[in-house]
Design a protein around this motif. Structure first.
Motif, PDB file in Angstrom:
ATOM      1  N   CYS B  98       0.852  -1.219  -0.001  1.00 37.51           N
ATOM      2  CA  CYS B  98       0.037  -0.048  -0.027  1.00 37.51           C
ATOM      3  C   CYS B  98       1.229   1.060  -0.001  1.00 37.51           C
ATOM      4  CB  CYS B  98      -0.802  -0.205   1.124  1.00 37.51           C
ATOM      5  SG  CYS B  98      -1.827   1.578   1.394  1.00 37.51           S
ATOM      6  N   CYS B 101      -0.161   3.577   3.324  1.00 40.09           N
ATOM      7  CA  CYS B 101       0.020   3.319   4.872  1.00 40.09           C
ATOM      8  C   CYS B 101       1.334   2.097   4.762  1.00 40.09           C
ATOM      9  CB  CYS B 101      -1.069   2.581   5.411  1.00 40.09           C
ATOM     10  SG  CYS B 101      -1.319   0.971   4.904  1.00 40.09           S
ATOM     11  N   CYS B 138      -4.725   0.071   0.041  1.00 41.83           N
ATOM     12  CA  CYS B 138      -5.469  -0.802   0.662  1.00 41.83           C
ATOM     13  C   CYS B 138      -6.826  -0.452   0.800  1.00 41.83           C
ATOM     14  CB  CYS B 138      -4.797  -1.187   2.088  1.00 41.83           C
ATOM     15  SG  CYS B 138      -4.899   0.157   3.118  1.00 41.83           S
ATOM     16  N   CYS B 141      -6.989   2.782   3.472  1.00 40.12           N
ATOM     17  CA  CYS B 141      -6.458   3.991   2.666  1.00 40.12           C
ATOM     18  C   CYS B 141      -7.377   4.518   1.333  1.00 40.12           C
ATOM     19  CB  CYS B 141      -4.840   3.895   2.088  1.00 40.12           C
ATOM     20  SG  CYS B 141      -3.775   3.588   3.519  1.00 40.12           S
TER      21      CYS B 141
END
Ligand SMILES: [Mn+2]
Ligand SMILES: [Mn+2]
Ligand SMILES: [Zn+2]
Ligand SMILES: [Zn+2]
Lengths: 165, 165
Positions: B98, B101, B138, B141
């Motif tokens: 991701c 994050c 993800c 996010c």
DNA sequence: TCCCACTTGAGACTGAGTCTAAGGAAGAAG
DNA sequence: CTTCTTCCTTAGACTCAGTCTCAAGTGGGA
């Protein structure tokens, strides 16, 4: 696509977004369209050969600018500094590299891309980009490898030999 | 596999090849088996926390040694220094990350591997290894991204969340 | 013409990784 | 056990790519 043609398309692309193509940036892009893959430092030297007053920082800033706008891709191969390549109108492709001689082959496979999409979906991700690199030995280096058992550890020099469209 | 178990397998592997597992190397490997992914500098700090006399160079040399013997893999993600991970008895896998994050998911897909083999054959290459990275957002996010338009550019911290066997 | 935001050149700075020199283990042979 | 020899380690200097800073330059719009 001819270098001059590619240059003008990039020029247009930036103009459409009101991104200034300063004289310095022009010189950098002019060099880029004449190359396949290059490292940042190679580009600095290349540009300074004809325009010594252009600062290193400017080249790096131009690389960043083009990347942000999706015109340029950065590739981390395993040895040495990352390589860049203009992606402007080109079809997406991945890379296959000979670990011995550094030959790079570009490939594209729809099935591969499709499988990727499926996988990422499974995890609830939204795919932004990917990097798929294959490393191996080209036909020539496979034969050479058999003759000289001790790996003749020549520093692989990157070179584009073949392009698949 | 338990850390201590993995340690002993590595110990055995090296012994079989008469590669000396010095005290310093032992300390480094002991730390490695307790981690998933780590950078070289993280490992230096980690080891020096308990064994301050172990030099930086020794950690780097140990990384090189393990890589050469196929016990350790180096992964260039896009931000920051390359990450390493022990591969000893583990099944091969690729990575999905991701961009927001920094979460990392490990995945494996036989079909993907098969397609790769076919492609490389077409070019007369002999495959040695490959690196396949997917970058995206993800689920979490993706939602956050909608709320705060301006990307909250937190420095992504690598973290393993899920492993697929 | 003047202003202000953007861009640049020069060079200092950083961080990751490599290299070197001198000293320290530790197997092998005697 | 002692010596030989090879490998290994420490500490710190060094290199290289990339980033940052800041004063000076540039240029398009009011
Ligand atoms: Mn390419
Ligand atoms: Mn992993
Ligand atoms: Zn080759
Ligand atoms: Zn995320």
């Amino acid at each position: 696509m001819k270098p001059s043609e590619q240059f003008h398309e990039i020029e247009q692309f930036l103009a459409d977004r009101s991104i200034r193509l300063t004289l310095q940036r022009q010189h950098v892009v002019q060099r880029m369209v004449k190359r396949e893959h290059f490292t940042a430092e190679e580009m600095v030297k290349d540009v300074q050969q004809t325009h010594p007053s252009i600062a290193r920082g400017t080249v790096y800033r131009t690389l960043a600018l083009l990347q942000e706008n999706g015109l340029l891709e950065k590739h981390d191969f395993r040895q040495g500094a990352p390589h860049y390549e203009l992606t402007h109108g080109r079809q997406h492709h991945d890379h296959l590299m000979c670990l011995q001689c550094g030959e790079i082959i570009e490939f594209h496979d729809d099935k591969l891309e499709a499988v990727q999409d499926r996988i990422i979906e499974e995890y609830g991700y939204q795919l932004v980009s990917h990097s798929h690199k294959l490393y191996g030995l080209c036909g020539v280096c496979q034969k050479k490898g058999k003759k000289t058992k001790k790996a003749n550890a020549k520093p692989p020099k990157l070179r584009v030999m073949q392009s698949v469209e």
